[in-house]
Design a protein around this motif. Structure first.
Motif: not given
Length: 781
Positions: A322-332
């Protein structure tokens, strides 16, 4: 085809075609021979050769002599992967000119075909029905088929009929809601797709730094500056295809938030290439740590091995393809800072295929504990405070296939509502391949059984006696045992319409298994002889009391009058135009109503033709509230299974609503200033405001002959009253009506079917928060 706006012909030496110069592309369509098409039904076949970009929302603009306008816009089917598109077009009058807009997105393309040919009405019916089915990828709805048959009968008689217009409306709606509409939504509103950069919303400075985000969080939390969170991503690996593993790893490396750690545990992959690739990535970035397991222990053991490597404040979970969106960890990270008490965070997700095409978004509600007991709706992406994961012992062996569901249930037992945060953004892409269960919607039998045991053990730990079953659609139903069976008082307001009342009363008395019960029939001034005779019979029936309310109609006042005289511990509001279907309907309602944390409980109501009338209420639809999944066939799953599972909703209809009598008194009963409309919604929201969860269950089934006893809002007086009551609800509950925690801000308030919102209403993190204290809300103001 003459390019007239924002289209540049590609120069010689390049493939024939056009390059978009903006997002309002226009062609003038000229007739090669003779005049433009005459009025009638047409089939338009398009074929695009796409070099770059997307073809989104192609359409025609006919000019019938009054110029071009949005009111005349004819939406066309978006092209499939081969670039082909087929649409039915109705030319309603003599054309003066015809404009074709190929896309609302930048693209480089060639037009290989634009073929408009006239067809007969029977052929139009067939093509419209086929187009609806293609767009929705499901069995045709009864209304569309009925409209098609009416149109066809009229066509065979040589005349036009309303069926043609109705069928065309179904067709146009299907095109708007079809399989490709998510691509249109992504191009407009998805942060990474629309901007071509994951830093689109961060301004000129790009993504926020950890120090800046922590400072923002300090202002939000009104406390000392918190430490910028480090998120450890747990990645168990077992022989994935190398291309998907690379995409997975690269999606973590590309994160805009720098404070991450990737903890990989290879679960004894048989492929040496997999281990070589993992070593290579670990050597390239010190934030990647690797454990190579010698023995295959399955996903729980492998994940726990990766958890042992984690040093971050929070642990996130990622599958190896699977893949994370580029901003995933920033938003979390932003949500962690903004909600310092929270310990569990989850996001929306979608699916991605082999070509990288994203589809089937999963737009989730805010924290919904009853829904979690029926399915793992949280799924991906989830980040949990590391201390909590370790406190719970990580993932439990023996629950393979449902290990994440089991972990979430155990977390929920330790957390309160304010400690679980939903981030309503698509930040995770679930890879699906032709053989994937994610694509088929199926689940392996061992995974279903593991999930069933996880829910059953969750109930046992929580002190709930319940039997957990797997439904025919692969979800879970918890059948709660009743330690005691208190008296249930069923309140049925009525006036005249003896046949309706008889159907309701006799179905309750003859088909309801639950006992003890009393039936309170509240007569609001009946005058028809047949109704008076039947009410006289009821006065002599066991388990029935007839109460008189000889005043102008006021549903709230009628129910309050009956509730004051009810003897039961549980009240059940029931319209006189309902009809019991299944004998256990009241057992189901009472089993939830007796729960200490539950307020109102509602059931599934069907129209007599076995389509859904009420599957819970969504706030904001139609201005105040609308019924979810309206007109779907009985047995339909609805949006991501939600038409067939128990869940928490903000409100349910008063046509069938159960709650404890003590709670009814606690909130002051129904608001008598809301005489007809929305009094049930207001009651539910006042319960919600006091911290009670409202529950909807599909396992209490009744027919509803909707509003048959009062008729439609068809007089100026009725319409004025309705508008006044709607305005009162907006004043009282406006913020909640715009942001229903049981819904999602990316879903439309103009549809009953969880369609996409254009545009989304909110892009911020959202907690399953309660509305302001009801003590500030005047009940009978």
């Amino acid at each position: 085809m003459v390019a007239i706006q924002q289209l540049r012909s590609l120069p010689a030496g390049e493939p024939a075609g056009y390059a978009a110069q903006g997002e309002d592309l226009q062609f003038e369509v000229e007739a090669a021979q003779g005049e433009l098409p005459v009025p009638g039904w047409y089939l338009l076949d398009l074929r695009f050769a796409l070099e770059d970009g997307r073809i989104l929302a192609p359409c025609l603009y006919p000019d019938y002599g009054g110029g071009v306008s949005e009111a005349l816009r004819i939406g066309l089917a978006e092209p499939a992967r081969d670039g082909r598109s087929r649409s039915v077009v109705l030319i309603g009058s003599r054309l003066h000119r015809l404009r074709f807009d190929p896309s609302e997105s930048r693209a480089r393309f060639a037009m290989e075909q634009f073929r408009l040919r006239r067809i007969s009405r029977p052929r139009a019916v067939w093509e419209l029905l086929c187009g609806i089915q293609r767009a929705r990828r499901e069995v045709l709805c009864e209304e569309a088929v009925g409209a098609g048959l009416r149109f066809l009968r009229a066509a065979l008689r040589g005349r036009m009929a309303d069926g043609g217009k109705a069928l065309l409306q179904h067709y146009r709606l299907a095109l708007r809601q079809g399989a490709h509409s998510y691509q249109h939504w992504l191009a407009r509103y998805d942060r990474a797709v629309a901007a071509g950069s994951c830093a689109a919303d961060a301004g000129a400075g790009g993504a926020p730094t950890p120090d800046a985000l922590a400072a923002d969080g300090a202002e939000t939390a009104s406390s000392a500056t918190p430490a910028a969170p480090t998120i450890s991503i747990v990645l168990p690996v077992r022989d994935p295809p190398l291309p998907w593993l690379r995409r997975c790893l690269d999606s973590v490396i590309a994160q805009t938030w720098p404070n991450w750690q990737l903890c990989i545990a290879d679960d004894a992959s048989r492929s040496g290439a997999v281990r070589r690739l993992l070593r290579d990535y670990a050597a390239r970035d010190p934030r990647i740590v690797l454990r190579l397991r010698e023995n295959h222990g399955h996903i729980c053991e492998a994940s726990n091995s990766a958890i042992e490597l984690a040093t971050g404040s929070h642990i996130g979970f990622l599958d190896h393809d699977d893949e994370l969106a580029p901003q995933a960890l920033e938003e979390v990270a932003r949500a962690i800072v903004e909600h310092p008490r929270a310990r569990l965070f989850y996001t929306d997700e979608d699916k991605v295929d082999e070509s990288g095409r994203r589809f089937e978004p999963n737009f989730k509600p805010a924290w919904n504990p009853d829904l979690l007991r029926t399915q793992n709706y949280i799924c991906h992406f989830v980040a949990i405070e590391a201390a909590l994961v370790r406190e719970l012992g990580g993932l439990r062996a023996g629950f393979e296939g449902a290990q994440d569901h089991d972990l979430l249930l155990r977390c929920a037992e330790r957390l309160d509502d304010g400690q679980i945060v939903h981030i309503p953004q698509v930040l995770y892409h679930w890879r699906v391949l032709p053989e994937s269960t994610a694509l088929s919607g199926g689940a392996k039998p061992y995974a279903l059984e593991a999930g069933r045991r996880a829910v059953e053990e969750h109930h046992a730990r929580s002190g709930v006696r319940a039997r957990v079953e797997v439904t025919e659609h692969g979800y879970y139903r918890s059948v709660r045992s009743l330690r005691e069976r208190p008296l249930a008082s069923l309140i049925v307001p009525t006036r005249d319409r003896a046949a309706l009342l008889r159907t309701c009363v006799e179905s309750v008395l003859q088909r309801t298994a639950y006992r003890p019960l009393e039936l309170l029939v509240v007569d609001n001034g009946s005058s028809e002889p047949e109704a008076l005779r039947y009410l006289g019979e009821l006065r002599r029936r066991e388990h029935v009391r007839v109460l008189d309310w000889p005043h102008p109609f006021n549903f709230s006042a009628i129910v309050n009058h009956a509730a004051a005289q009810a003897r039961g511990e549980v009240l059940c509001l029931l319209n006189n135009d309902t009809e019991v279907i299944a004998s256990d309907w009241l057992d189901e309602l009472v089993s939830h109503a007796l729960r200490e944390d539950v307020g109102a409980v509602g059931g599934m109501l069907y129209y007599p033709g076995d389509t859904i009338q009420h599957a819970g209420v969504i706030l904001g639809i139609g201005g105040v509230a609308g019924h979810a999944h309206g007109h779907l066939r009985r047995g339909s799953n609805g949006y991501l299974g939600r038409a067939g599972v128990v869940q928490n909703l903000s409100a349910v209809t008063g046509a069938c609503l159960a709650l404890r009598r003590a709670l009814y008194a606690e909130v002051g009963g129904m608001d008598e200033s809301l005489a007809v409309a929305f009094n049930d919604i207001d009651l539910c929201l006042r319960l919600h405001a006091r911290g009670y969860r409202n529950v909807w269950t599909p396992h209490a089934e009744l027919y509803h002959h909707e509003s048959a006893s009062r008729g439609p809002e068809d007089t100026p007086e009725k319409r004025a009253r309705f508008l006044a009551e709607a305005a009162a609800m907006q004043r009282r509950w406006g913020e909640l009506l715009r942001n229903d925690p049981a819904y999602n801000p990316n879903l439309s308030l103009e549809s009953l079917h969880f369609d996409l919102a254009f545009p989304p209403r909110s892009r911020i993190s959202r907690v399953s928060a309660r509305v302001p204290s009801p003590l500030t809300i005047p009940v009978n103001a």
